[in-house]
Design a protein around this motif. Structure first.
Motif, PDB file in Angstrom:
ATOM      1  N   GLN A  96       0.708  -1.340   0.086  1.00  0.00           N
ATOM      2  CA  GLN A  96      -0.170  -0.033  -0.010  1.00  0.00           C
ATOM      3  C   GLN A  96       0.852   1.217  -0.112  1.00  0.00           C
ATOM      4  O   GLN A  96       0.425   2.575  -0.763  1.00  0.00           O
ATOM      5  N   ARG A  97       1.999   1.341   0.559  1.00  0.00           N
ATOM      6  CA  ARG A  97       2.907   2.225   0.749  1.00  0.00           C
ATOM      7  C   ARG A  97       3.503   2.678  -0.796  1.00  0.00           C
ATOM      8  O   ARG A  97       3.433   3.975  -1.197  1.00  0.00           O
ATOM      9  N   LEU A  98       3.728   1.479  -1.454  1.00  0.00           N
ATOM     10  CA  LEU A  98       4.383   1.687  -2.856  1.00  0.00           C
ATOM     11  C   LEU A  98       2.962   2.309  -3.670  1.00  0.00           C
ATOM     12  O   LEU A  98       3.387   3.062  -4.699  1.00  0.00           O
ATOM     13  N   GLN A  99       1.874   1.659  -3.298  1.00  0.00           N
ATOM     14  CA  GLN A  99       0.788   1.877  -4.360  1.00  0.00           C
ATOM     15  C   GLN A  99       0.414   3.324  -4.261  1.00  0.00           C
ATOM     16  O   GLN A  99      -0.028   4.213  -5.240  1.00  0.00           O
ATOM     17  N   ALA A 100       0.686   3.919  -3.074  1.00  0.00           N
ATOM     18  CA  ALA A 100       0.434   5.530  -2.789  1.00  0.00           C
ATOM     19  C   ALA A 100       1.586   6.347  -3.552  1.00  0.00           C
ATOM     20  O   ALA A 100       1.378   7.513  -3.842  1.00  0.00           O
ATOM     21  N   ASP A 104       3.075   0.102  -9.181  1.00  0.00           N
ATOM     22  CA  ASP A 104       2.426  -1.137  -9.318  1.00  0.00           C
ATOM     23  C   ASP A 104       3.009  -2.348  -8.398  1.00  0.00           C
ATOM     24  O   ASP A 104       4.058  -2.702  -8.851  1.00  0.00           O
ATOM     25  N   ALA A 105       2.498  -2.299  -7.232  1.00  0.00           N
ATOM     26  CA  ALA A 105       2.913  -3.268  -6.392  1.00  0.00           C
ATOM     27  C   ALA A 105       1.965  -4.166  -5.741  1.00  0.00           C
ATOM     28  O   ALA A 105       0.886  -4.066  -5.563  1.00  0.00           O
ATOM     29  N   VAL A 106       2.280  -5.457  -5.661  1.00  0.00           N
ATOM     30  CA  VAL A 106       1.216  -6.561  -5.120  1.00  0.00           C
ATOM     31  C   VAL A 106       2.231  -7.632  -4.280  1.00  0.00           C
ATOM     32  O   VAL A 106       3.031  -7.963  -4.516  1.00  0.00           O
ATOM     33  N   VAL A 196       6.742  -8.608  -1.850  1.00  0.00           N
ATOM     34  CA  VAL A 196       6.067  -7.552  -2.479  1.00  0.00           C
ATOM     35  C   VAL A 196       6.648  -7.415  -3.842  1.00  0.00           C
ATOM     36  O   VAL A 196       7.788  -7.090  -3.916  1.00  0.00           O
ATOM     37  N   VAL A 197       5.967  -7.560  -4.857  1.00  0.00           N
ATOM     38  CA  VAL A 197       6.540  -7.639  -6.329  1.00  0.00           C
ATOM     39  C   VAL A 197       6.318  -6.268  -6.982  1.00  0.00           C
ATOM     40  O   VAL A 197       5.068  -5.940  -7.024  1.00  0.00           O
ATOM     41  N   LEU A 198       7.230  -5.377  -7.343  1.00  0.00           N
ATOM     42  CA  LEU A 198       6.885  -4.102  -8.257  1.00  0.00           C
ATOM     43  C   LEU A 198       7.297  -4.662  -9.699  1.00  0.00           C
ATOM     44  O   LEU A 198       8.482  -4.886  -9.960  1.00  0.00           O
ATOM     45  N   THR A 199       6.488  -4.304 -10.511  1.00  0.00           N
ATOM     46  CA  THR A 199       6.608  -4.576 -11.752  1.00  0.00           C
ATOM     47  C   THR A 199       7.234  -3.299 -12.284  1.00  0.00           C
ATOM     48  O   THR A 199       7.363  -2.336 -11.821  1.00  0.00           O
ATOM     49  N   VAL A 207      15.430  -0.596 -16.241  1.00  0.00           N
ATOM     50  CA  VAL A 207      15.453  -0.080 -15.113  1.00  0.00           C
ATOM     51  C   VAL A 207      14.134  -0.571 -14.394  1.00  0.00           C
ATOM     52  O   VAL A 207      13.026  -0.009 -14.941  1.00  0.00           O
ATOM     53  N   GLY A 208      14.069  -1.308 -13.301  1.00  0.00           N
ATOM     54  CA  GLY A 208      13.090  -1.703 -12.467  1.00  0.00           C
ATOM     55  C   GLY A 208      12.457  -0.546 -11.671  1.00  0.00           C
ATOM     56  O   GLY A 208      12.918   0.605 -11.489  1.00  0.00           O
ATOM     57  N   ALA A 209      10.929  -0.681 -11.496  1.00  0.00           N
ATOM     58  CA  ALA A 209      10.370   0.623 -10.765  1.00  0.00           C
ATOM     59  C   ALA A 209      10.765   0.766  -9.488  1.00  0.00           C
ATOM     60  O   ALA A 209      10.936   1.819  -8.945  1.00  0.00           O
ATOM     61  N   GLY A 210      11.520  -0.230  -8.647  1.00  0.00           N
ATOM     62  CA  GLY A 210      11.960   0.175  -7.720  1.00  0.00           C
ATOM     63  C   GLY A 210      13.298   0.923  -7.547  1.00  0.00           C
ATOM     64  O   GLY A 210      13.524   1.862  -6.638  1.00  0.00           O
ATOM     65  N   GLU A 211      14.049   1.077  -8.772  1.00  0.00           N
ATOM     66  CA  GLU A 211      15.153   2.014  -8.836  1.00  0.00           C
ATOM     67  C   GLU A 211      14.687   3.631  -9.024  1.00  0.00           C
ATOM     68  O   GLU A 211      15.447   4.355  -8.794  1.00  0.00           O
ATOM     69  N   GLN A 212      13.379   3.820  -9.462  1.00  0.00           N
ATOM     70  CA  GLN A 212      12.554   5.133  -9.561  1.00  0.00           C
ATOM     71  C   GLN A 212      12.130   5.597  -8.398  1.00  0.00           C
ATOM     72  O   GLN A 212      11.670   6.779  -8.399  1.00  0.00           O
ATOM     73  N   ILE A 213      12.412   4.937  -6.950  1.00  0.00           N
ATOM     74  CA  ILE A 213      11.743   5.463  -5.739  1.00  0.00           C
ATOM     75  C   ILE A 213      12.992   6.095  -4.948  1.00  0.00           C
ATOM     76  O   ILE A 213      14.178   5.546  -5.082  1.00  0.00           O
ATOM     77  N   GLY A 214      12.870   7.023  -4.264  1.00  0.00           N
ATOM     78  CA  GLY A 214      13.831   7.823  -3.710  1.00  0.00           C
ATOM     79  C   GLY A 214      14.672   7.015  -2.640  1.00  0.00           C
ATOM     80  O   GLY A 214      13.987   5.916  -1.831  1.00  0.00           O
ATOM     81  N   ASP A 215      15.705   7.286  -2.108  1.00  0.00           N
ATOM     82  CA  ASP A 215      16.533   6.661  -1.136  1.00  0.00           C
ATOM     83  C   ASP A 215      15.811   6.707   0.334  1.00  0.00           C
ATOM     84  O   ASP A 215      15.690   5.964   1.128  1.00  0.00           O
TER      85      ASP A 215
END
Length: 245
Positions: A96-100, A104-106, A196-199, A207-215
């Motif tokens: 839910q934090r990632l979806q906010a 796309d995380a499930v 939790v899988v981030l597509t 580049v995966g979606a996880g790399e686009q999130i801030g540190d």
């Protein structure tokens, strides 16, 4: 009579001189001809100096670069995995934090590969009847075994699955010495974990979606869940529980 003699002599000398001049080729007349600057001349290749030939003949045009075999394919999409989580509510919280963040995380039950195991068996027989006939023969010889009911080795005979390669090799060798064509093969052990899988948001890039999130997000998440980890894998290689598909 004397004048007749001289007349014949003069005639013979004149005739001799005429024949002598006739046998000689006439001298060739050479005339200097000025060559026009704008007129091209033709010369044999053998008569042209090699340096002049290289200057006249243009170098071959470079061929276009060869296209690599099988045009460059699009980068395979990556997925970021966050986990594992012991409790489902923990994974749901992270999803839910990632979806906010519009990611796309499930939460999924992902099949993970564990320790390698080794299966000792007899190759499948032609029918279930033949398999049970062979089973009775093995049990009469005091060998623990059972008929494999389904799968790629259906109607084969199993002698057990071992975690140690040496034990599987030893049993297969012992059975062959007793006249049974035993074999063994690797069987990877699998188990399920909650991740939790981030597509990937951009299938064209690698580049995966996880790399686009801030540190800062990951640092806070690590404080809230110290035991979890983050990894990347090809989305096509992530296998999930059949009940979750």
């Amino acid at each position: 009579m004397r004048w007749i003699f001289f007349l014949l002599l003069i005639a013979n000398l004149g005739l001799f001189g005429w024949f002598l001049n006739k046998d000689q080729a006439p001298a060739a007349r050479v005339t200097a001809v000025a060559t026009d600057v704008g007129v091209n001349t033709i010369s044999l290749v053998s008569e042209v100096d090699s340096a002049e030939l290289e200057a006249v003949v243009p170098p071959p045009e470079p061929s276009p670069p060869e296209v690599a075999a099988g045009a460059q394919t699009r980068a395979a999409p990556l997925c970021t995995l966050v986990g594992p989580f012991e409790e489902a509510y923990q994974g749901e919280d992270v999803a839910q934090r990632l979806q906010a963040l519009q990611v796309d995380a499930v939460l999924r039950d992902v099949e993970m590969q564990g320790q390698m195991r080794y299966w000792v068996y007899l190759a499948p027989l032609n029918s279930t009847r033949e398999a049970f006939r062979k089973l009775r023969e093995l049990q009469a010889a005091g060998i623990d075994s059972y008929v494999i009911p389904k799968g790629s080795l259906e109607n084969g005979i199993s002698f057990g699955i071992f975690s140690e390669l040496a034990r599987a090799q030893s049993l297969a060798r012992e059975l062959r010495e007793r006249g049974f064509a035993a074999e063994f093969r690797e069987e990877p052990q699998t188990y399920l974990e909650r991740w939790v899988v981030l597509t990937n948001e951009d299938p064209v890039s690698a580049v995966g979606a996880g790399e686009q999130i801030g540190d800062e997000f990951w640092q806070q998440l690590q404080l809230d869940y110290p035991d979890i980890e983050r990894r990347q894998n090809l989305c096509s290689e992530i296998r999930q529980d059949s009940a979750d598909r």
